[in-house]
Design a protein around this motif. Structure first.
Motif, PDB file in Angstrom:
ATOM      1  N   GLN A 194       1.191  -1.324   0.141  1.00  8.94           N
ATOM      2  CA  GLN A 194      -0.179  -0.130   0.204  1.00  8.94           C
ATOM      3  C   GLN A 194       0.890   1.286  -0.437  1.00  8.94           C
ATOM      4  O   GLN A 194       0.589   2.091  -0.944  1.00  8.94           O
ATOM      5  N   ALA A 195       2.164   0.953   0.792  1.00 10.07           N
ATOM      6  CA  ALA A 195       3.226   2.440   0.897  1.00 10.07           C
ATOM      7  C   ALA A 195       3.335   2.639  -0.394  1.00 10.07           C
ATOM      8  O   ALA A 195       3.528   3.392  -1.217  1.00 10.07           O
ATOM      9  N   ILE A 196       3.810   1.409  -0.970  1.00 13.65           N
ATOM     10  CA  ILE A 196       4.247   1.873  -2.844  1.00 13.65           C
ATOM     11  C   ILE A 196       3.855   1.978  -3.258  1.00 13.65           C
ATOM     12  O   ILE A 196       3.778   3.135  -4.846  1.00 13.65           O
ATOM     13  N   ALA A 197       2.486   1.704  -3.215  1.00 14.22           N
ATOM     14  CA  ALA A 197       1.244   2.175  -4.360  1.00 14.22           C
ATOM     15  C   ALA A 197       0.744   3.516  -4.649  1.00 14.22           C
ATOM     16  O   ALA A 197       0.252   4.756  -5.164  1.00 14.22           O
ATOM     17  N   HIS A 198       1.353   3.547  -3.448  1.00 10.07           N
ATOM     18  CA  HIS A 198       1.195   5.373  -2.701  1.00 10.07           C
ATOM     19  C   HIS A 198       2.053   6.216  -3.568  1.00 10.07           C
ATOM     20  O   HIS A 198       1.930   7.519  -3.997  1.00 10.07           O
ATOM     21  N   ALA A 199       3.592   5.965  -2.980  1.00  6.78           N
ATOM     22  CA  ALA A 199       4.352   6.808  -3.488  1.00  6.78           C
ATOM     23  C   ALA A 199       4.115   6.487  -4.765  1.00  6.78           C
ATOM     24  O   ALA A 199       4.719   7.426  -5.708  1.00  6.78           O
ATOM     25  N   VAL A 200       3.817   5.782  -5.915  1.00  6.73           N
ATOM     26  CA  VAL A 200       3.718   5.742  -7.168  1.00  6.73           C
ATOM     27  C   VAL A 200       3.069   6.817  -7.551  1.00  6.73           C
ATOM     28  O   VAL A 200       2.918   7.044  -8.854  1.00  6.73           O
ATOM     29  N   ALA A 201       1.930   6.429  -6.629  1.00  6.21           N
ATOM     30  CA  ALA A 201       0.737   7.529  -7.363  1.00  6.21           C
ATOM     31  C   ALA A 201       1.476   9.000  -7.091  1.00  6.21           C
ATOM     32  O   ALA A 201       0.381  10.062  -7.841  1.00  6.21           O
ATOM     33  N   LEU A 202       1.856   9.492  -6.044  1.00  8.31           N
ATOM     34  CA  LEU A 202       2.700  10.829  -6.041  1.00  8.31           C
ATOM     35  C   LEU A 202       3.589  11.572  -7.171  1.00  8.31           C
ATOM     36  O   LEU A 202       3.973  12.706  -6.932  1.00  8.31           O
ATOM     37  N   CYS A 203       3.427  10.034  -7.679  1.00  9.19           N
ATOM     38  CA  CYS A 203       4.536  10.879  -8.693  1.00  9.19           C
ATOM     39  C   CYS A 203       3.851  10.875  -9.736  1.00  9.19           C
ATOM     40  O   CYS A 203       4.708  11.556 -10.881  1.00  9.19           O
ATOM     41  N   ARG A 204       2.728  10.965 -10.059  1.00  6.91           N
ATOM     42  CA  ARG A 204       2.125  11.271 -10.829  1.00  6.91           C
ATOM     43  C   ARG A 204       2.104  11.016 -12.572  1.00  6.91           C
ATOM     44  O   ARG A 204       2.067  10.640 -13.599  1.00  6.91           O
ATOM     45  N   LEU A 226      -7.212   2.961  -6.334  1.00  5.37           N
ATOM     46  CA  LEU A 226      -6.769   4.981  -6.050  1.00  5.37           C
ATOM     47  C   LEU A 226      -7.434   5.335  -6.947  1.00  5.37           C
ATOM     48  O   LEU A 226      -8.163   6.561  -7.100  1.00  5.37           O
ATOM     49  N   VAL A 227      -7.634   4.821  -8.798  1.00  4.71           N
ATOM     50  CA  VAL A 227      -7.396   4.879  -9.727  1.00  4.71           C
ATOM     51  C   VAL A 227      -9.434   5.200  -9.864  1.00  4.71           C
ATOM     52  O   VAL A 227      -9.911   6.026 -10.037  1.00  4.71           O
ATOM     53  N   ALA A 228      -9.935   4.350  -8.796  1.00  2.05           N
ATOM     54  CA  ALA A 228     -11.092   3.655  -9.137  1.00  2.05           C
ATOM     55  C   ALA A 228     -11.957   4.697  -8.016  1.00  2.05           C
ATOM     56  O   ALA A 228     -12.836   5.520  -8.272  1.00  2.05           O
ATOM     57  N   ASP A 229     -11.152   5.298  -6.966  1.00  3.24           N
ATOM     58  CA  ASP A 229     -12.141   6.520  -6.773  1.00  3.24           C
ATOM     59  C   ASP A 229     -11.111   8.512  -6.560  1.00  3.24           C
ATOM     60  O   ASP A 229     -11.327   9.326  -5.727  1.00  3.24           O
ATOM     61  N   SER A 230     -10.329   8.163  -7.986  1.00  7.59           N
ATOM     62  CA  SER A 230     -10.274   9.420  -8.554  1.00  7.59           C
ATOM     63  C   SER A 230      -9.124  10.366  -7.873  1.00  7.59           C
ATOM     64  O   SER A 230      -9.287  11.134  -7.731  1.00  7.59           O
ATOM     65  N   LYS A 231      -8.198   9.106  -7.055  1.00 10.87           N
ATOM     66  CA  LYS A 231      -7.604   9.962  -6.481  1.00 10.87           C
ATOM     67  C   LYS A 231      -5.719   9.613  -7.041  1.00 10.87           C
ATOM     68  O   LYS A 231      -4.788  10.522  -6.738  1.00 10.87           O
ATOM     69  N   LEU A 232      -6.014   9.376  -8.293  1.00 10.84           N
ATOM     70  CA  LEU A 232      -4.939   9.103  -8.986  1.00 10.84           C
ATOM     71  C   LEU A 232      -4.902   8.870 -10.546  1.00 10.84           C
ATOM     72  O   LEU A 232      -6.142   8.102 -11.575  1.00 10.84           O
ATOM     73  N   HIS A 233      -5.210   9.662 -11.389  1.00 12.13           N
ATOM     74  CA  HIS A 233      -5.699  10.289 -12.671  1.00 12.13           C
ATOM     75  C   HIS A 233      -4.917   9.242 -14.390  1.00 12.13           C
ATOM     76  O   HIS A 233      -3.382  10.550 -13.574  1.00 12.13           O
ATOM     77  N   CYS A 234      -4.750   8.684 -13.903  1.00  9.67           N
ATOM     78  CA  CYS A 234      -3.902   7.926 -15.403  1.00  9.67           C
ATOM     79  C   CYS A 234      -4.905   6.655 -15.821  1.00  9.67           C
ATOM     80  O   CYS A 234      -5.472   6.136 -15.577  1.00  9.67           O
ATOM     81  N   GLU A 235      -4.289   5.951 -17.522  1.00  8.73           N
ATOM     82  CA  GLU A 235      -4.601   5.041 -17.901  1.00  8.73           C
ATOM     83  C   GLU A 235      -4.054   3.458 -16.737  1.00  8.73           C
ATOM     84  O   GLU A 235      -2.679   3.205 -17.277  1.00  8.73           O
TER      85      GLU A 235
END
Length: 395
Positions: free
Chosen positions: A9-19, A41-50
């Motif tokens: 989970q921490a790694i996923a958040h770190a990746v998301a912070l890098c946009r 994170l993508v489903a919750d609209s906290k990360l906008h990516c493909e």
């Protein structure tokens, strides 16, 4: 503020912070939780990516290769057989000098089948031309993941961030996630000078005749060697921004007068730190090799000055040869006037527990005759007598 998070989970958040703009992955234990959290994170609209769900790891690597070449910051993750399945594309990515980040949730390679942790998978592709960074704990994994994107994009080289499967990916630790503002200041928007543009067509990865292939490979080699400076710069800048010091290439912990050293990669370094505090004995200098590629020859030599014995503890083996890391250590130390004796041991293969008690066993083992590469802490009833280093009754 510190918070308890599972490593994945921490790694996923770190990746998301890098946009990242494109994430592609195929689930495989113990990597699956990373991309599951990214998907949430993508489903919750906290990360906008493909987010691309593919049919294999080969496809995952191919998708991020294409995405990065087309101008998108890209990320993937895998483990074990998945790393081997995408190995053809890993060579393509590095050979094309494409910047992207991959998390390897280290896991043993079949056969026999094992879903548990060792580092045979990333070691199998250590010469694929990727930068390889190994994490000692989950805070290290968060910080290294963020740094990896900057390193990759500054050097135009892919970065593999290696974290021990289950030992780190599935355990809770108290750690700090940086703010989005901090990461944005550290990591500029994605830029790849050779982005493919249909309005200005170019070719990548075309046939290279023998007259030029050597030069292409040599330039790749030189670029990897030069990446060492960027790895150091990224760690230094990140420490300034977040206040957490990090040894970029090789962490050394112990008294300078120590004559014995133990070098390891990954989470077993924490085990050794705890064990040294628990077991009395001679002064020992502990080392965590964070950067395997490029191999930090100068840092290793400097750390080993004054040592008489260096134990290299590995979580993988090269069957029929010496230890994988041990061989590189021996090569690096040839430049010293009085290099230490290198003792190579493998432990924790296939997820076997590496207990605190391994520390005194290692110190005892080097006082006795042993092969150049030995397995330690194996069940004695499963091995020939001449293969045993520690003779204990299995639990």
């Amino acid at each position: 503020m510190p918070q308890a998070l599972e490593g994945s989970q921490a790694i996923a958040h770190a990746v998301a912070l890098c946009r990242p703009q494109v994430v592609a992955a195929y689930p495989i234990t113990p990597q699956t939780h990373i991309v599951e959290h990214i998907a949430k994170l993508v489903a919750d609209s906290k990360l906008h990516c493909e987010l691309v769900s593919v049919e294999s790891e080969f496809s995952a690597a191919s998708v991020v290769l294409g995405a990065a070449c087309a101008g998108s910051r890209a990320y993937t993750a895998s483990a074990s057989q998945g790393i081997l399945l995408m190995s053809e594309v890993l060579y393509n990515i590095s050979g094309l000098r494409v910047p992207l980040v991959l998390t390897c949730a280290n896991r043993a390679v079949s056969a026999p089948l094992s879903i548990w942790n060792d580092q045979q998978d990333s070691m199998a592709v250590r010469d694929a031309g990727w930068i390889q960074l190994y994490c000692a704990d989950n805070q290290d994994a968060v910080d290294t993941t963020i740094q990896a994107f900057r390193i990759a994009e500054h050097c135009e080289l892919p970065v593999m961030v290696c974290v021990d499967g289950f030992t780190l990916t599935h355990t809770l630790e108290s750690l700090e996630l940086p703010t989005q503002e901090t990461v944005d200041r550290f990591l500029p928007p994605y830029h790849f000078a050779r982005t493919i543009n249909p309005l200005a067509p170019l070719s990548m990865g075309t046939l290279v005749a023998p007259e030029y292939f050597t030069e292409a490979r040599h330039m790749h080699h030189v670029a990897l060697l030069g990446a060492e400076q960027e790895i150091v710069a990224a760690a230094t800048d990140w420490a300034t921004m977040c206040g957490r010091e990090q040894a970029p290439l090789l962490r050394v912990d112990g008294p300078p007068q120590a004559r014995i050293g133990i070098l390891a990669l990954g989470s077993v370094f924490g085990t050794l730190l705890d064990a040294r505090d628990q077991f009395p004995g001679p002064p020992v200098k502990l080392m965590h090799l964070r950067c395997l590629r490029p191999f930090p020859v100068a840092a290793v030599r400097a750390a080993c000055v004054g040592l008489t014995d260096l134990i290299v503890l590995e979580r993988a083996i090269a069957p029929g040869a010496d230890g994988i890391v041990g061989a590189e250590i021996r090569s690096a130390l040839m430049g010293l006037d009085k290099p230490p004796r290198v003792h190579n041991f493998a432990a924790g293969l296939g997820g076997r527990d590496v207990p605190l008690a391994i520390y005194p066993r290692l110190l005892e083992a080097i006082t006795k005759p042993h092969p150049r590469m030995s397995a330690i802490d194996l069940r004695p009833e499963l091995l020939p007598v001449d293969s045993q280093i520690c003779r204990e009754t299995a639990p």
